[in-house]
Scaffold this active site. Structure first.
Site, PDB file in Angstrom:
ATOM      1  N   ARG A  50       5.768  10.280   4.650  1.00  0.00           N
ATOM      2  CA  ARG A  50       4.840   9.788   5.058  1.00  0.00           C
ATOM      3  C   ARG A  50       4.833   9.648   6.845  1.00  0.00           C
ATOM      4  O   ARG A  50       3.937   9.769   7.521  1.00  0.00           O
ATOM      5  CB  ARG A  50       4.460   8.478   4.397  1.00  0.00           C
ATOM      6  CG  ARG A  50       2.980   8.070   5.039  1.00  0.00           C
ATOM      7  CD  ARG A  50       2.610   6.871   4.050  1.00  0.00           C
ATOM      8  NE  ARG A  50       3.289   5.489   4.369  1.00  0.00           N
ATOM      9  CZ  ARG A  50       3.248   4.553   3.660  1.00  0.00           C
ATOM     10  NH1 ARG A  50       2.369   4.441   2.568  1.00  0.00           N
ATOM     11  NH2 ARG A  50       3.799   3.563   3.826  1.00  0.00           N
ATOM     12  N   LYS A 149      -0.338   5.870   9.523  1.00  0.00           N
ATOM     13  CA  LYS A 149       0.197   4.518   9.764  1.00  0.00           C
ATOM     14  C   LYS A 149       0.960   4.453  11.093  1.00  0.00           C
ATOM     15  O   LYS A 149       1.846   4.547  11.448  1.00  0.00           O
ATOM     16  CB  LYS A 149       1.321   4.215   8.571  1.00  0.00           C
ATOM     17  CG  LYS A 149       1.878   2.906   8.313  1.00  0.00           C
ATOM     18  CD  LYS A 149       2.510   2.880   6.829  1.00  0.00           C
ATOM     19  CE  LYS A 149       3.162   1.375   6.561  1.00  0.00           C
ATOM     20  NZ  LYS A 149       2.180   0.233   6.815  1.00  0.00           N
ATOM     21  N   GLU A 182      -9.698  -0.954   1.558  1.00  0.00           N
ATOM     22  CA  GLU A 182      -8.039  -1.798   1.257  1.00  0.00           C
ATOM     23  C   GLU A 182      -8.375  -2.725   1.656  1.00  0.00           C
ATOM     24  O   GLU A 182      -9.308  -3.507   2.323  1.00  0.00           O
ATOM     25  CB  GLU A 182      -7.318  -0.696   1.718  1.00  0.00           C
ATOM     26  CG  GLU A 182      -7.070  -0.455   3.311  1.00  0.00           C
ATOM     27  CD  GLU A 182      -6.069   0.203   4.021  1.00  0.00           C
ATOM     28  OE1 GLU A 182      -5.039   0.460   3.269  1.00  0.00           O
ATOM     29  OE2 GLU A 182      -6.182   0.553   5.222  1.00  0.00           O
TER      30      GLU A 182
END
Ligand code: PMP
Length: 289
Positions: A50, A149, A182
């Site tokens: 990721r 991220k 989220e």
């Protein structure tokens, strides 16, 4: 504590980066939060993959390979004699001029901190969280995709501040269309009539590694699952709710915007999933020593 910066280990008070690093000046960089349990790093490969995807999306070259970064994470834990803990892995754009263009940054910097993190006191895992919906909407995927991220967490911090002001520990974030995206640092799940629901990542949430583990556990437990767009209504009328994240693990939610979720107690599926998650984290992962 020994901190890894670009291949060297430094004592905490010596671990410093330049004020010209674009990670500091612009939040230009990417990161991972990783956990070690019982001498193993949980889902290390997934976290490193990721990290590389996040970096690719922002055209940031990570100066080490997947294998080298994995080894650096493990070595940081060894240097700190840690079997259990939280690892913060950061890749910044590196040192550049004061202009925002990354073209002036010759090389990214890699920082690895192995420490501990207690996101929520123990009683919240037993009694569940009370949360509210933030007015701040989650960043649109057409701007900065929440799947990246990145070091730029101001959108989440703005929502977190709303939670702090309201006296709650976490807040629900909606996307621009009003669907659940989220929470500020966790993915969202609800259970209704024996089916597990979570928003698809295109609704504007991070592709959480814990989320993925829960999807796998649900399939093993024969708990039907739907990745589907959800409104606040769907949350209010659900039977059970929980949040997932590497730091938070799996944390039950028992009240949203003043509405009790189900009977206002931690649900039985939620307890089962928490148990299965702990079983997995304590027995699988990349060995540190
Ligand atoms: N959403 C956001 C915004 C996060 O920062 C995180 C990580 N703390 C998550 C979801 C959960 O992702 P993971 O399970 O990979 O930790």
């Amino acid at each position: 504590m020994k901190i890894f910066i670009d291949g060297e280990f430094y004592a905490e008070d010596q671990a410093k980066i330049s004020v010209f690093d674009h990670g500091l000046l612009y939040g230009d960089g990417v990161f991972e939060g990783i956990r070690a349990y019982n001498g193993r790093v949980f889902r290390l490969i997934e976290h490193i993959d990721r990290l590389f995807d996040s970096a690719k999306a922002i055209l940031l070259t990570i100066p080490l390979s997947h294998e080298e970064i994995s080894e650096a994470v493990l070595e940081t834990l060894r240097q700190n004699q840690m079997q259990d803990g939280y690892i913060r892995l950061v890749v910044t754009r590196g040192v550049g001029s004061l202009g925002l263009s990354p073209s002036t940054c010759a090389k990214g910097s890699i920082i690895i901190i192995a420490s501990s993190l207690q996101l929520y006191p123990k009683e919240f895992y037993e009694e569940g969280l009370k949360i509210i919906t933030a007015s701040t909407r989650r960043t649109t995927p057409a701007g900065l995709n929440p799947s990246v991220k990145s070091l730029n967490y101001l959108n989440n911090i703005m929502a977190k501040i709303e939670g702090n002001l309201a006296g709650v520990k976490e807040v629900l974030m909606l996307n621009e269309e009003g669907y659940v995206a989220e929470c500020t640092g966790d993915n969202v799940f609800v259970i209704k009539n024996g089916t597990l629901y979570t928003p698809p990542t295109y609704a504007g949430g991070l592709g959480g590694i814990t989320r993925q583990v829960v999807l796998e556990l649900a399939s093993e437990m024969k708990l039907p699952l739907k990745e589907i767009e959800m409104t606040r209504y769907d949350v209010f009328v659900s039977d059970e709710m929980f949040l997932t994240g590497t730091g938070a693990e799996i944390i039950p939610v028992v009240n949203v915007d003043g509405r009790d979720i189900g009977n206002g107690k931690v649900g039985t599926w939620t307890k089962k999933i928490i148990g299965a998650y702990h079983q997995l984290t304590s027995t699988t992962g990349a060995e540190i020593f």
